[in-house]
Design a protein around this motif. Sequence first.
Motif, PDB file in Angstrom:
ATOM      1  N   HIS A  75      -0.224  16.393  -0.757  1.00  8.97           N
ATOM      2  CA  HIS A  75      -0.543  16.688   0.626  1.00  8.97           C
ATOM      3  C   HIS A  75      -1.433  16.000   0.808  1.00  8.97           C
ATOM      4  CE1 HIS A  75      -1.119  18.040   4.336  1.00  8.97           C
ATOM      5  NE2 HIS A  75      -2.814  18.312   3.776  1.00  8.97           N
ATOM      6  N   ILE A  76      -2.457  15.149   0.286  1.00  5.64           N
ATOM      7  CA  ILE A  76      -3.905  14.378   0.545  1.00  5.64           C
ATOM      8  C   ILE A  76      -2.486  13.579   0.512  1.00  5.64           C
ATOM      9  CG2 ILE A  76      -5.588  12.877  -0.491  1.00  5.64           C
ATOM     10  CD1 ILE A  76      -6.496  16.348  -1.122  1.00  5.64           C
ATOM     11  N   LEU A  77      -2.393  12.766  -0.120  1.00 10.61           N
ATOM     12  CA  LEU A  77      -2.136  11.100  -0.391  1.00 10.61           C
ATOM     13  C   LEU A  77      -0.273  11.342   0.592  1.00 10.61           C
ATOM     14  CD1 LEU A  77      -1.022  10.846  -4.834  1.00 10.61           C
ATOM     15  CD2 LEU A  77      -2.534   9.759  -2.339  1.00 10.61           C
ATOM     16  N   ASP A  78       0.313  12.431   1.333  1.00  8.15           N
ATOM     17  CA  ASP A  78       0.969  11.959   1.806  1.00  8.15           C
ATOM     18  C   ASP A  78       0.104  11.646   3.482  1.00  8.15           C
ATOM     19  OD1 ASP A  78       4.034  12.492   3.497  1.00  8.15           O
ATOM     20  OD2 ASP A  78       3.023  14.485   4.427  1.00  8.15           O
ATOM     21  N   ILE A  79      -1.288  12.280   3.554  1.00  9.85           N
ATOM     22  CA  ILE A  79      -1.631  12.253   5.036  1.00  9.85           C
ATOM     23  C   ILE A  79      -2.053  10.800   4.843  1.00  9.85           C
ATOM     24  CG2 ILE A  79      -3.835  12.517   6.094  1.00  9.85           C
ATOM     25  CD1 ILE A  79      -4.266  15.554   4.563  1.00  9.85           C
ATOM     26  N   GLN A  80      -1.963  10.185   3.934  1.00  8.41           N
ATOM     27  CA  GLN A  80      -2.157   8.681   3.912  1.00  8.41           C
ATOM     28  C   GLN A  80      -1.308   8.007   4.455  1.00  8.41           C
ATOM     29  OE1 GLN A  80      -4.769   6.687   1.001  1.00  8.41           O
ATOM     30  NE2 GLN A  80      -6.081   8.714   0.918  1.00  8.41           N
ATOM     31  N   LEU A  81       0.563   8.325   3.536  1.00  6.20           N
ATOM     32  CA  LEU A  81       1.043   7.330   4.068  1.00  6.20           C
ATOM     33  C   LEU A  81       1.400   7.869   5.774  1.00  6.20           C
ATOM     34  CD1 LEU A  81       3.742   8.804   1.339  1.00  6.20           C
ATOM     35  CD2 LEU A  81       2.747   5.900   1.921  1.00  6.20           C
TER      36      LEU A  81
ATOM     37  N   ILE B  66       2.408   9.390  -5.879  1.00  9.31           N
ATOM     38  CA  ILE B  66       3.068  11.084  -5.425  1.00  9.31           C
ATOM     39  C   ILE B  66       4.093  11.227  -6.631  1.00  9.31           C
ATOM     40  CG2 ILE B  66       4.501  12.219  -3.642  1.00  9.31           C
ATOM     41  CD1 ILE B  66       3.096  10.382  -1.534  1.00  9.31           C
ATOM     42  N   ALA B  67       4.939  10.507  -6.353  1.00  4.99           N
ATOM     43  CA  ALA B  67       5.890  10.953  -7.510  1.00  4.99           C
ATOM     44  C   ALA B  67       5.154  10.917  -9.534  1.00  4.99           C
ATOM     45  CB  ALA B  67       6.892   9.053  -7.632  1.00  4.99           C
ATOM     46  N   LYS B  68       4.046  10.774  -9.838  1.00  5.75           N
ATOM     47  CA  LYS B  68       3.398  10.423 -11.202  1.00  5.75           C
ATOM     48  C   LYS B  68       2.136  11.996 -10.796  1.00  5.75           C
ATOM     49  CE  LYS B  68      -0.439   7.228 -11.207  1.00  5.75           C
ATOM     50  NZ  LYS B  68      -0.949   6.685 -12.568  1.00  5.75           N
ATOM     51  N   THR B  69       1.842  12.221  -9.240  1.00  5.47           N
ATOM     52  CA  THR B  69       0.719  13.600  -8.962  1.00  5.47           C
ATOM     53  C   THR B  69       1.833  14.966  -8.571  1.00  5.47           C
ATOM     54  OG1 THR B  69      -0.161  11.541  -8.245  1.00  5.47           O
ATOM     55  CG2 THR B  69      -1.019  14.444  -8.101  1.00  5.47           C
ATOM     56  N   PRO B  70       1.247  15.900 -10.116  1.00 10.81           N
ATOM     57  CA  PRO B  70       2.277  17.329  -9.947  1.00 10.81           C
ATOM     58  C   PRO B  70       1.517  17.927  -8.786  1.00 10.81           C
ATOM     59  CG  PRO B  70       1.273  17.379 -11.803  1.00 10.81           C
ATOM     60  CD  PRO B  70       0.467  15.440 -11.806  1.00 10.81           C
TER      61      PRO B  70
ATOM     62  N   ALA C  10       1.041  -1.377   0.353  1.00 16.06           N
ATOM     63  CA  ALA C  10       0.072   0.339   0.177  1.00 16.06           C
ATOM     64  C   ALA C  10       0.963   1.067   0.159  1.00 16.06           C
ATOM     65  CB  ALA C  10      -1.172   0.135   1.210  1.00 16.06           C
ATOM     66  N   ARG C  11       2.007   1.296   0.610  1.00 14.50           N
ATOM     67  CA  ARG C  11       3.169   2.506   0.748  1.00 14.50           C
ATOM     68  C   ARG C  11       3.362   2.482  -0.809  1.00 14.50           C
ATOM     69  NH1 ARG C  11       4.706  -0.140   5.341  1.00 14.50           N
ATOM     70  NH2 ARG C  11       3.399   1.066   7.350  1.00 14.50           N
ATOM     71  N   ARG C  12       3.956   1.619  -0.786  1.00 15.47           N
ATOM     72  CA  ARG C  12       4.433   2.383  -2.767  1.00 15.47           C
ATOM     73  C   ARG C  12       3.258   2.621  -3.547  1.00 15.47           C
ATOM     74  NH1 ARG C  12       7.103  -3.707  -0.955  1.00 15.47           N
ATOM     75  NH2 ARG C  12       5.092  -4.821  -2.497  1.00 15.47           N
TER      76      ARG C  12
ATOM     77  N   GLY D 260       1.048  13.314  12.961  1.00 17.74           N
ATOM     78  CA  GLY D 260       1.573  11.599  12.742  1.00 17.74           C
ATOM     79  C   GLY D 260       2.696  11.174  13.365  1.00 17.74           C
ATOM     80  N   ALA D 261       3.167  12.247  14.097  1.00 13.83           N
ATOM     81  CA  ALA D 261       4.406  12.576  13.868  1.00 13.83           C
ATOM     82  C   ALA D 261       4.884  12.099  15.344  1.00 13.83           C
ATOM     83  CB  ALA D 261       5.264  13.652  14.367  1.00 13.83           C
TER      84      ALA D 261
END
Length: 545
Positions: free
Chosen positions: A79-85, A69-73, A61-63, A306-307
């Motif tokens: 930011h939203i994907l980072d929240i999910q990570l 994230i890598a293909k989304t400019p 799931a992380r991958r 999340g920290a």
Amino acid sequence: MPKIGGRAARAAERHWRGVVASEGLAAGTVFLLTPQERTADVAATTPHKERRRLKRAMEAARRDIARLIAKTPEPESAHILDIQLRILEDKTLIGPVHAAIAAGASAAQAWNATVAVDDAVDAPADAPYLTARDSDTRDVRDRVARLLLGRRPAVPPLGAILVAEDIGPTRFLEIDWSHGGGLALTGGSRSSHVAMLARAKGVPMLVGLAGGAGLVDGAPALLDAERGELVLDAPAAERAAFERRAIAFSERTGQVALYLPGPAVTAEGERVWVGINVAGPTDLDGLEPSHCDGVGLVRTEFLFQGAGRPPNERRQFEAYERIIQWAAGRPVTFRTLDGGGDKPIAGLSPENEPDPFLGWRGVRLSLRHPAVFRVQLRALLRAAALGPVRVMLPMVTSPDEVAAVRDLLDKVRRDLKTHRIGFGKVALGIMVEVPAAALAIEDFDADFYSIGSNDLIQYTLAVSRGARDLEALARPDHPAVLGLIERVVAHGLKTGCEVGLCGDMGGDPRYLDRLFDLGLRSLSVAPAALARVKAAIARIGRPQP
């Protein structure tokens, strides 16, 4: 969820009404996106093997999310994907799953039973991931569940009109929208992350689609996200008229983009300050500083969520430094930690609050933890030596709170000076998002005011921002809301104190004329809204045809 019906049902009911979440028009075939079953009779092996199975699924799931994230400019998407990570890395989420596995459950059974989100009726109050009605957690939950069960999500055809009860952010971003298409949800919300993504990508979207019976998989459909309507099997004349409107909409959108590089100026030549709202430095990637007048809101919660522990001074300073450097001399307004409510901060927010939205949130939470607050104020004062910085306090209800923060700022300045650490000047302002602050605005010793329209509407009208079925009541143009805004703006004009607005209302062209009439001349909006807001401002004062 919409049910598949026959041709007779189609003929009897061709029009479905919904709420516009992202404007646009799209023609295509209906693709019914039914929820995938997350549970299955999976026999448990040994706890060791089940933990390994869960670990592999979470790593996959992380991958998946990292690839997105890598293909989304778009900064909003990243930011939203980072929240999910961060959700996947939260130990409070995984601990109960491991406990269930140790008790004999399979990885899939333990995951689905523990990470139940809003599907759980009697979830314990001290388990936020079990009780939160949070689309991001649901999205993560469903992704890991599919991986545990070896299932792949359905792939819609290019240009389809997706119809579903709801859809998660990563599911939305996995779909190829480059060939058109649209989204119609029987649930959903205009303020959801998916709605934000749809607006950023220009994908037409409706939420709260009334009914659903009779919607047919594969039926030709017109999604009208201007008038709020989904039409099936439209006759030729209606399709032709729709195509003409779609062309006109595309032309208007292109014209709006022309306003992005220049300043925001009304038809009569009056200048309006327009800044942007960001949730962190990554939101600025790909943005041109000259397109805005500054940063009107930095949501500093990104450093605390999340920290596991509050961020240290160095980490905060470096994050603030990146934003100030990007702004290149333009003012940057940092909102101090706005924890609590729907953004609990581990180690700071109290557990089992009966009503977090009316409890320890905003400046109340910061003042409750002065040692943590001092660290943030130190970092902000140091960052202020790099460029113009303003500090804004959220959820202020009493003048005493402002006075307490000023005292704390003075102590931090003296400490920095004693240790010969450089720092700069900061203006101290407040967010006006509680009716009490608006009604007693003259009592607050603030250098500037910023109206947080989202919470002001919620608290004034007693309608939760997440209440899907009550969105029609949460009217930004309600007389009570406009009256409070007018009171704050009038006080600012009288005293010469700047008043701005940083909520969603400022990014909605429907309300700009009214806000302008009230005397507001400063707005801070989402980066994706900059062009359309400038275009709408350019029409203010222009004679109507």
